[in-house]
Design an enzyme around this catalytic site. Structure first.
Site, PDB file in Angstrom:
ATOM      1  N   SER A  80      84.588  27.189  35.257  1.00  0.00           N
ATOM      2  CA  SER A  80      85.797  26.853  36.026  1.00  0.00           C
ATOM      3  C   SER A  80      85.688  25.576  36.846  1.00  0.00           C
ATOM      4  O   SER A  80      86.694  25.098  37.360  1.00  0.00           O
ATOM      5  CB  SER A  80      86.138  27.994  36.982  1.00  0.00           C
ATOM      6  OG  SER A  80      86.966  28.895  36.325  1.00  0.00           O
TER       7      SER A  80
ATOM      8  N   VAL B 168      81.964  30.708  36.869  1.00  0.00           N
ATOM      9  CA  VAL B 168      81.206  31.930  36.584  1.00  0.00           C
ATOM     10  C   VAL B 168      79.845  31.634  35.955  1.00  0.00           C
ATOM     11  O   VAL B 168      79.012  32.525  35.845  1.00  0.00           O
ATOM     12  CB  VAL B 168      81.990  32.922  35.684  1.00  0.00           C
ATOM     13  CG1 VAL B 168      83.159  33.527  36.424  1.00  0.00           C
ATOM     14  CG2 VAL B 168      82.412  32.280  34.389  1.00  0.00           C
TER      15      VAL B 168
ATOM     16  N   TYR C 106      90.504  24.484  25.910  1.00  0.00           N
ATOM     17  CA  TYR C 106      90.088  25.077  27.189  1.00  0.00           C
ATOM     18  C   TYR C 106      88.695  25.718  27.059  1.00  0.00           C
ATOM     19  O   TYR C 106      87.828  25.515  27.921  1.00  0.00           O
ATOM     20  CB  TYR C 106      91.127  26.114  27.641  1.00  0.00           C
ATOM     21  CG  TYR C 106      90.697  26.908  28.849  1.00  0.00           C
ATOM     22  CD1 TYR C 106      90.644  26.330  30.119  1.00  0.00           C
ATOM     23  CD2 TYR C 106      90.303  28.241  28.719  1.00  0.00           C
ATOM     24  CE1 TYR C 106      90.223  27.058  31.222  1.00  0.00           C
ATOM     25  CE2 TYR C 106      89.886  28.974  29.821  1.00  0.00           C
ATOM     26  CZ  TYR C 106      89.842  28.381  31.062  1.00  0.00           C
ATOM     27  OH  TYR C 106      89.419  29.091  32.155  1.00  0.00           O
TER      28      TYR C 106
ATOM     29  N   LYS D 282      88.047  22.921  35.993  1.00  0.00           N
ATOM     30  CA  LYS D 282      89.496  22.961  36.255  1.00  0.00           C
ATOM     31  C   LYS D 282      90.019  21.788  37.092  1.00  0.00           C
ATOM     32  O   LYS D 282      91.030  21.178  36.723  1.00  0.00           O
ATOM     33  CB  LYS D 282      89.868  24.310  36.884  1.00  0.00           C
ATOM     34  CG  LYS D 282      89.732  25.467  35.886  1.00  0.00           C
ATOM     35  CD  LYS D 282      89.874  26.822  36.569  1.00  0.00           C
ATOM     36  CE  LYS D 282      89.771  27.965  35.560  1.00  0.00           C
ATOM     37  NZ  LYS D 282      89.672  29.280  36.222  1.00  0.00           N
TER      38      LYS D 282
ATOM     39  N   TYR E 151      87.951  30.936  44.135  1.00  0.00           N
ATOM     40  CA  TYR E 151      88.532  32.220  43.747  1.00  0.00           C
ATOM     41  C   TYR E 151      89.247  32.801  44.967  1.00  0.00           C
ATOM     42  O   TYR E 151      89.784  32.059  45.771  1.00  0.00           O
ATOM     43  CB  TYR E 151      87.459  33.164  43.185  1.00  0.00           C
ATOM     44  CG  TYR E 151      86.731  32.579  42.003  1.00  0.00           C
ATOM     45  CD1 TYR E 151      87.432  32.165  40.882  1.00  0.00           C
ATOM     46  CD2 TYR E 151      85.362  32.404  42.004  1.00  0.00           C
ATOM     47  CE1 TYR E 151      86.780  31.614  39.784  1.00  0.00           C
ATOM     48  CE2 TYR E 151      84.699  31.867  40.912  1.00  0.00           C
ATOM     49  CZ  TYR E 151      85.411  31.467  39.805  1.00  0.00           C
ATOM     50  OH  TYR E 151      84.779  30.916  38.736  1.00  0.00           O
TER      51      TYR E 151
HETATM   52  N1  GLU Z   1      85.757  30.132  30.860  1.00  0.00           N
HETATM   53  C1  GLU Z   1      85.926  31.107  31.878  1.00  0.00           C
HETATM   54  C2  GLU Z   1      87.190  31.904  31.662  1.00  0.00           C
HETATM   55  O1  GLU Z   1      88.185  31.341  31.323  1.00  0.00           O
HETATM   56  C3  GLU Z   1      85.956  30.384  33.176  1.00  0.00           C
HETATM   57  C4  GLU Z   1      86.074  31.315  34.305  1.00  0.00           C
HETATM   58  C5  GLU Z   1      85.458  30.846  35.551  1.00  0.00           C
HETATM   59  O2  GLU Z   1      84.462  30.127  35.611  1.00  0.00           O
HETATM   60  O3  GLU Z   1      86.028  31.249  36.571  1.00  0.00           O
HETATM   61  O4  GLU Z   1      87.228  33.096  31.797  1.00  0.00           O
END
Ligand code: GLU
Length: 430
Positions: free
Chosen positions: A64, A259, A189, A67, A241
């Site tokens: 993430s 994550v 993604y 992002k 988060y």
């Molecule tokens: N690739 C993970 C997902 O889409 C990223 C989630 C994350 O790092 O929060 O679930």
């Protein structure tokens, strides 16, 4: 003397390396196969100087933390109006993978949850998924200052088990948020989340944001200040988060976690931090990384809402009053980052003098972290067979009863006299 900062970083990393709370992310099966003991941290100053400790060269997937960068790329390429039409900027208070959109607008609430991140991918204009991924990969690589590659196993694992993200993408398509084929967007993604980084890459990416879009390592402008401001803003409100509130009050740096166990944190104008430890707390943030960032922020005064002052200690003059002696004259406020630059400048020049004199008689405010760093300079120089004196008539750095009292002088003249005596003593072998 930059060794002082290094030692400090090693010491707090060692302190938290005993913490073994938390769980590996296992909803992407490949992520559960990493070594849970890994722990690394890198700090990049805004001029690109790197301090690394522990597993700072170990690669892990960005997840993430991708992002904010794809959001920035979408802003760069499509402009803020087009992006705002599809993605909001409100904290969601929901889990990162919630299958939801804002009730009124039918847009994802922000770009830091999966729904918003998947929408951001679709806002990077390209004629094919491969072209889109190439743009993303190049963009992240420009932030990191080196070519980033994909972890094929994590990508395959994520793609094979990504039904929840599929549900989100099809929901977005049904609300008209995605114009392209949802599976094509998702494929990009999944690939972006599987790009491999080290904590040093994250620190450099963060430092590029801290420098308003200019990579301090390569000197290249990757994006502009308006995009950086927008990106950092959503990181502040939505980056951690649903622990964003806790993080902002305790650490106070725009940040994003993933994550995979990484955290990237930015202190605008000053520095970038990258950390990695894969054991996650219940909210999905790396346990050791959060502890470490909290400590760094507290002890180095890194909270971005600390009343703004000019952090740059200005070394107004550097001169050589006599053979073997060099004077460094600091003006203005001295905070950690400014002091770090001062000690590094002294460090860099120390081959050329026997006694270094730091003149802080014209400095204004000196914070705690800067005091520790500057007063420790004399010890660090002593270890290298040199001497370090401080001109500090108003005790801005060396307080009453300090162990460094013997290196404190009231005037530059006094310090230069003492320096000459020191050199004479050294020459006569005393
Ligand atoms: N690739 C993970 C997902 O889409 C990223 C989630 C994350 O790092 O929060 O679930």
């Amino acid at each position: 003397m930059s060794r002082q900062v290094q030692r400090y970083l090693d010491q707090i990393r060692a302190e938290f390396s005993g913490v073994d709370a938390g769980e590996l992310a296992d909803y992407i099966p490949e992520l559960a196969r990493v070594d849970p003991d890994r722990f690394g941290v890198t700090l990049s100053s805004s001029d690109g100087y790197i301090y690394e400790s522990g597993d700072s060269a170990v690669e892990f997937t960005i997840q993430s933390i991708s992002k904010p960068f794809t959001y920035a790329l979408a802003l760069d390429r499509s402009g803020p109006e087009a992006v705002d039409a599809k993605i909001g900027v409100e904290p969601s208070g929901e889990a990162f993978n919630e299958i939801s959109v804002d009730r009124a607008t039918k847009r994802p609430k922000n770009p830091m949850i999966n729904a918003g991140a998947i929408a951001a991918v679709s806002l990077v204009p390209a004629s094919s998924p491969d072209e889109r991924f190439a743009l993303i990969q190049d963009y992240y690589s420009a932030f990191a200052g080196r070519r980033l590659d994909i972890d094929a196993d994590v990508y395959a694992s994520e793609k094979a088990t990504g039904d929840r993200n599929r549900a989100i993408a099809y929901m977005l398509a049904s609300f008209g948020v995605l114009d392209d084929d949802p599976d094509d967007v998702l494929d990009v993604y999944f690939r972006q989340c599987s790009l491999k980084v080290t904590t040093t890459d994250l620190a450099r990416m963060a430092a590029t944001l801290a420098r308003n879009g200019v990579n301090p390592l390569t000197g290249r402008r990757v994006t502009d200040a308006a995009v950086v401001r927008r990106t950092l803003s959503v990181m502040v409100t939505c980056g951690m988060y649903d622990a964003a509130g806790d993080w902002v009050s305790a650490v106070g740096m725009p940040a994003k976690s993933g994550v995979g166990g990484g955290i990237l944190a930015v202190l605008p104008g000053q520095l970038g931090i990258g950390t990695y430890s894969p054991l996650l707390d219940a909210k999905g943030n790396s346990v050791r990384s959060v502890l470490l960032c909290r400590r760094l922020s507290e002890e180095l005064g890194l909270h971005f809402l600390t009343v703004a002052r000019d952090a740059r200690a200005t070394l107004r003059a550097i001169y050589q009053p006599c053979d073997g002696v060099r004077v460094y004259e600091a003006h203005g406020d001295l905070l950690f980052c400014g002091a770090e630059q001062v000690v590094r400048t002294v460090d860099r020049g120390c081959e050329d003098f026997v006694v270094g004199i730091l003149d802080v008689s014209r400095a204004d405010d000196v914070d705690e972290a800067a005091k520790v760093l500057l007063s420790g300079m004399s010890t660090a120089l002593h270890d290298q067979g040199k001497a370090g004196f401080i001109v500090d008539p108003d005790r801005r750095v060396i307080g009453d009863g300090s162990e460094f009292e013997q290196v404190r002088y009231r005037t530059v003249e006094d310090a230069v006299d003492a320096a000459t005596a020191f050199i004479r003593g050294q020459r006569s072998g005393r």
